[in-house]
Design a protein around this motif. Sequence first.
Motif, PDB file in Angstrom:
ATOM      1  N   LEU A  93       0.816  -1.209   0.000  1.00 25.14           N
ATOM      2  CA  LEU A  93       0.000   0.000   0.000  1.00 25.14           C
ATOM      3  C   LEU A  93       0.855   1.266   0.000  1.00 25.14           C
ATOM      4  O   LEU A  93       0.530   2.240  -0.674  1.00 25.14           O
ATOM      5  CB  LEU A  93      -0.936   0.005   1.215  1.00 25.14           C
ATOM      6  N   ALA A  97       0.204   2.609  -3.550  1.00 26.12           N
ATOM      7  CA  ALA A  97      -1.077   3.311  -3.406  1.00 26.12           C
ATOM      8  C   ALA A  97      -0.934   4.661  -2.714  1.00 26.12           C
ATOM      9  O   ALA A  97      -1.379   5.680  -3.227  1.00 26.12           O
ATOM     10  CB  ALA A  97      -2.069   2.434  -2.648  1.00 26.12           C
ATOM     11  N   SER A 100       1.432   8.185  -4.273  1.00 17.15           N
ATOM     12  CA  SER A 100       0.964   9.031  -5.370  1.00 17.15           C
ATOM     13  C   SER A 100       0.215  10.252  -4.865  1.00 17.15           C
ATOM     14  O   SER A 100       0.263  11.319  -5.487  1.00 17.15           O
ATOM     15  CB  SER A 100       0.058   8.225  -6.311  1.00 17.15           C
ATOM     16  N   SER A 249      -4.302  -4.905   4.517  1.00 23.59           N
ATOM     17  CA  SER A 249      -3.049  -4.453   3.940  1.00 23.59           C
ATOM     18  C   SER A 249      -2.374  -5.637   3.258  1.00 23.59           C
ATOM     19  O   SER A 249      -2.453  -6.770   3.743  1.00 23.59           O
ATOM     20  CB  SER A 249      -2.139  -3.888   5.034  1.00 23.59           C
ATOM     21  N   VAL A 300      -4.870  -3.678  -7.928  1.00 25.70           N
ATOM     22  CA  VAL A 300      -3.921  -2.633  -7.528  1.00 25.70           C
ATOM     23  C   VAL A 300      -4.420  -1.260  -7.966  1.00 25.70           C
ATOM     24  O   VAL A 300      -4.323  -0.284  -7.217  1.00 25.70           O
ATOM     25  CB  VAL A 300      -2.521  -2.921  -8.104  1.00 25.70           C
ATOM     26  N   GLU A 303      -7.144  -0.165  -5.529  1.00 26.91           N
ATOM     27  CA  GLU A 303      -6.564   0.245  -4.250  1.00 26.91           C
ATOM     28  C   GLU A 303      -5.911   1.620  -4.384  1.00 26.91           C
ATOM     29  O   GLU A 303      -6.052   2.484  -3.513  1.00 26.91           O
ATOM     30  CB  GLU A 303      -5.524  -0.783  -3.808  1.00 26.91           C
ATOM     31  N   HIS A 304      -5.205   1.831  -5.469  1.00 27.55           N
ATOM     32  CA  HIS A 304      -4.559   3.118  -5.729  1.00 27.55           C
ATOM     33  C   HIS A 304      -5.602   4.238  -5.773  1.00 27.55           C
ATOM     34  O   HIS A 304      -5.430   5.296  -5.154  1.00 27.55           O
ATOM     35  CB  HIS A 304      -3.793   3.036  -7.040  1.00 27.55           C
ATOM     36  N   SER A 306      -8.750   4.333  -4.543  1.00 26.00           N
ATOM     37  CA  SER A 306      -9.495   4.582  -3.301  1.00 26.00           C
ATOM     38  C   SER A 306      -8.635   5.274  -2.249  1.00 26.00           C
ATOM     39  O   SER A 306      -9.092   6.206  -1.573  1.00 26.00           O
ATOM     40  CB  SER A 306     -10.074   3.273  -2.756  1.00 26.00           C
ATOM     41  N   TRP A 307      -7.379   4.842  -2.110  1.00 30.97           N
ATOM     42  CA  TRP A 307      -6.514   5.472  -1.121  1.00 30.97           C
ATOM     43  C   TRP A 307      -6.078   6.870  -1.545  1.00 30.97           C
ATOM     44  O   TRP A 307      -5.936   7.768  -0.712  1.00 30.97           O
ATOM     45  CB  TRP A 307      -5.303   4.586  -0.830  1.00 30.97           C
ATOM     46  N   THR A 308      -5.877   7.074  -2.830  1.00 27.90           N
ATOM     47  CA  THR A 308      -5.536   8.416  -3.315  1.00 27.90           C
ATOM     48  C   THR A 308      -6.650   9.396  -2.975  1.00 27.90           C
ATOM     49  O   THR A 308      -6.390  10.514  -2.503  1.00 27.90           O
ATOM     50  CB  THR A 308      -5.292   8.398  -4.834  1.00 27.90           C
TER      51      THR A 308
END
Length: 319
Positions: A93, A97, A100, A249, A300, A303-304, A306-308
């Motif tokens: 993560l 993720a 960025s 995670s 991936v 996940e990138h 949503s966390w961004t």
Amino acid sequence: MAAIAVAFTLGIAPTLAPIQAQTNYPERPVKIIVPIGPGGSYDLVGRALADVLSKRSGQSFFVENKPGAGTVVGTQAAAQSASDGYTLMVGGLSNMAFNSALYANLAYDPLRDFIPVAMVYRFGYVMVGRKDLPQADVRAIVAAAKDKPGSITVATAGVGTGQQLVAAAFMKAAGVKLLEVPYKSSPQAFTDLLAGRVDLFFDSIAAGLPYVQSEQARGIAVLSSKRSRLAPDVPTMSEAGVTGLDVDSWLAIVVPAKTPPAVVAKLRGDIRAVLPELAERFEKTGGEVWDKPEGLEAFVAAEHASWTKLIRDAGIKLD
């Protein structure tokens, strides 16, 4: 013939000679970049895989720790490595993720510059409370935080760390505002939690459960899709009343973009074949082997995304 079939299945039409050469992979030592220093989950996964892959292939797989700027330095080095299958990286993560959104001018693009080869390891987080916290469960904590925003404190272990971002995810999902108390590390946060100077802390199950099991702190909920084998009495966050917060995670092996498909396929098959050998070792750390054979790139990317969004909405930055 099998190698040619694999290559065409993956959508390429190579000449016969390169594919035949690739079937002998690996023919020399393979480096696994771990973008943190020794210790921790990234290092655990890198070294465990190096061990079992070396035995399986008869060729040396070795770890190179490249810490710096969180996970940025090592990840950038991996992105700039030759796309030949002889440089792998542990991705998770943080570097695939979080970064960025945390860095305005990141020198690599996790989606453009890497190919996910195989998922390897999964672990959850746990919400830990001081042992004399008046609110004994999630519902009571949420009710108190909504009644008096900022009245409940939560430790964070550094800007942009998983501990801070999981706390941010909880606040968003529960619709509450906790008062963040920043620390430089997880051990420092636990010191004040055990002393009763802070109310809550989110950390990995492996880090938090020893304090729960010794009754120095209270295990309130795990932020994972299922209960931990190591703490079966601690409910998941969904069971405790906050939905949409299944934070598993993960750690994977990735390779630089443009690595030949036949090499990726060979490496993927070898990693999946050795994962059962790591099950017991990973369970002792509070995690588990995670074999996810399909949809890696889509996973991936999701996940990138949503966390961004969460990090940007929370206004968390490192530069």
